[in-house]
Design an enzyme around this catalytic site. Sequence first.
Site, short mmCIF file in Angstrom:
data_model
loop_
_atom_site.label_atom_id
_atom_site.label_comp_id
_atom_site.label_asym_id
_atom_site.label_seq_id
_atom_site.Cartn_x
_atom_site.Cartn_y
_atom_site.Cartn_z
N LYS A 30 47.61 -21.99 15.62
CA LYS A 30 47.88 -22.04 13.82
C LYS A 30 48.55 -23.08 13.55
CE LYS A 30 48.14 -17.67 13.68
NZ LYS A 30 48.60 -17.24 15.27
N ARG A 105 46.77 -10.56 7.41
CA ARG A 105 46.45 -9.69 9.21
C ARG A 105 45.70 -9.21 9.20
NH1 ARG A 105 50.71 -13.27 11.52
NH2 ARG A 105 50.87 -13.26 14.19
N ARG A 154 55.86 -22.57 25.06
CA ARG A 154 56.20 -23.09 23.23
C ARG A 154 57.60 -23.18 23.47
NH1 ARG A 154 53.62 -20.32 18.37
NH2 ARG A 154 54.71 -17.96 19.79
N ARG A 187 61.17 -18.61 21.23
CA ARG A 187 61.44 -17.53 20.05
C ARG A 187 61.61 -16.47 20.96
NH1 ARG A 187 56.14 -18.02 16.11
NH2 ARG A 187 56.07 -16.07 17.35
N ARG A 198 51.46 -7.51 20.49
CA ARG A 198 51.47 -9.01 19.86
C ARG A 198 49.95 -8.88 19.39
NH1 ARG A 198 54.68 -14.26 21.04
NH2 ARG A 198 53.59 -15.17 19.62
P1 AP5 Z 1 51.47 -22.69 17.84
O1 AP5 Z 1 50.49 -23.45 16.98
O2 AP5 Z 1 52.75 -22.44 17.99
O3 AP5 Z 1 50.38 -21.19 17.88
P2 AP5 Z 1 50.27 -20.29 17.07
O4 AP5 Z 1 49.08 -19.70 16.40
O5 AP5 Z 1 51.35 -21.13 15.30
O6 AP5 Z 1 51.02 -19.27 17.65
P3 AP5 Z 1 52.50 -17.47 17.07
O7 AP5 Z 1 52.66 -17.54 18.18
O8 AP5 Z 1 53.40 -18.42 15.74
O9 AP5 Z 1 51.52 -16.93 16.02
P4 AP5 Z 1 51.31 -15.38 15.97
O10 AP5 Z 1 50.45 -15.17 14.61
O11 AP5 Z 1 52.15 -14.73 16.89
O12 AP5 Z 1 52.80 -15.44 14.91
P5 AP5 Z 1 53.85 -15.13 13.53
O13 AP5 Z 1 55.53 -16.40 13.87
O14 AP5 Z 1 52.46 -15.79 12.92
O15 AP5 Z 1 50.89 -22.84 19.63
C1 AP5 Z 1 51.81 -22.11 20.56
C2 AP5 Z 1 51.37 -23.89 21.37
O16 AP5 Z 1 50.60 -23.97 22.12
C3 AP5 Z 1 53.10 -24.53 20.96
O17 AP5 Z 1 53.72 -24.52 22.53
C4 AP5 Z 1 51.74 -25.56 21.01
O18 AP5 Z 1 52.44 -26.51 21.63
C5 AP5 Z 1 51.02 -25.68 22.18
N1 AP5 Z 1 49.90 -26.04 21.79
C6 AP5 Z 1 48.48 -24.99 20.01
N2 AP5 Z 1 47.76 -25.75 20.00
C7 AP5 Z 1 47.44 -26.08 21.18
C8 AP5 Z 1 46.15 -26.83 21.40
N3 AP5 Z 1 45.33 -27.55 20.75
N4 AP5 Z 1 46.57 -27.44 23.16
C9 AP5 Z 1 47.59 -27.56 23.63
N5 AP5 Z 1 47.85 -26.78 23.54
C10 AP5 Z 1 48.70 -26.39 21.89
O19 AP5 Z 1 54.23 -13.83 13.76
C11 AP5 Z 1 55.10 -13.68 14.24
C12 AP5 Z 1 55.56 -12.36 13.62
O20 AP5 Z 1 55.59 -11.43 12.41
C13 AP5 Z 1 53.96 -11.08 13.88
O21 AP5 Z 1 54.02 -10.69 15.16
C14 AP5 Z 1 54.82 -10.11 13.00
O22 AP5 Z 1 55.60 -9.09 13.09
C15 AP5 Z 1 54.99 -10.75 11.94
N6 AP5 Z 1 54.29 -11.57 10.71
C16 AP5 Z 1 53.58 -12.55 10.77
N7 AP5 Z 1 53.28 -11.93 9.29
C17 AP5 Z 1 52.43 -11.33 9.40
C18 AP5 Z 1 51.93 -10.45 8.43
N8 AP5 Z 1 50.96 -11.45 8.08
N9 AP5 Z 1 51.14 -9.23 8.74
C19 AP5 Z 1 52.50 -8.71 9.18
N10 AP5 Z 1 53.04 -9.19 9.91
C20 AP5 Z 1 53.62 -10.31 10.05
#
Ligand code: AP5
Length: 245
Positions: A30, A105, A154, A187, A198
């Site tokens: 994402k 979410r 990552r 992270r 998660r």
């Molecule tokens: P990356 O682009 O970083 O993936 P991502 O989907 O953004 O992953 P996240 O782990 O950031 O998502 P998340 O939803 O768990 O975390 P968030 O920060 O939102 O890519 C991942 C890796 O793959 C990278 O190394 C990249 O280089 C590689 N890659 C990407 N695409 C690729 C491809 N096509 N081919 C090869 N490699 C690739 O949330 C964190 C925490 O915050 C949650 O657990 C929760 O506690 C809280 N939170 C956040 N939002 C909310 C909400 N709306 N409500 C409640 N709690 C929330």
Amino acid sequence: MTAPTTVVSSVADARIVGPIILLGAPGAGKGTQAKLIACTYGIPQISTGDLLRDNVARGTELGVAAKALMNKGELVPDQMVQDMVIGRLHEPDCSRGFILDGFPRTVPQAEWLDKFLEKEREGKDAAGKAAYAAPVVIQLQVDYNLILQRIAGRRSCPTCGRIYNVYLQPPKVEGKCDVDGATLVGRPDDREDVVKERLKAYEQQTLPLVDYYSSRGRLIAVDGDLPVEEVMRQAFSAIEHVNRL
Ligand code: AP5
């Protein structure tokens, strides 16, 4: 990586792009895709994960409350996240559209967002209405084993936010950002035990959004297993298709 010029001529065309939601499991890509879309269309990426991590780093009241939950892999309560998002969506750079990465979410967050967008459309001219139209939702579908590999590898730049992967998208110099040379970091919630939680939270609380949005005709699924450039092409063609309708 640069965005393809064949899809969108340049940011200078300054079109209004309706809200875009990126939906997908942790590690689905994402953040990677959101940055590319933001750069191409000149609209902001609003990552609730990044906003929460910023609050944690600054030690705000929200950050203190969110930290313990994030470190366990649990979601932060809806109301807290919504209060944070509403402040961001009212900033002037959102008036041409925005990309939501990691929000909504839960079904209550999606319902809240629909009401917010509907209210924002009231009394706006045609351009203003378009910026707050019903969102296009791009679902990144990724195989479970790939997700684990992506999260394990990552790393990101603490200065410019660029995302790398030691296995799949390594930097030119090991451990250093290609853009500014900063030392890349991992992270705290990418530990194996936290990732398990998660993924559980995603399955139980976020996956119901697939039905929520597909029943409203707004969901476009993209094969997120593919390389970044190919996922990007599919995502851009979905955005262009919806914005032409
Ligand atoms: P990356 O682009 O970083 O993936 P991502 O989907 O953004 O992953 P996240 O782990 O950031 O998502 P998340 O939803 O768990 O975390 P968030 O920060 O939102 O890519 C991942 C890796 O793959 C990278 O190394 C990249 O280089 C590689 N890659 C990407 N695409 C690729 C491809 N096509 N081919 C090869 N490699 C690739 O949330 C964190 C925490 O915050 C949650 O657990 C929760 O506690 C809280 N939170 C956040 N939002 C909310 C909400 N709306 N409500 C409640 N709690 C929330």
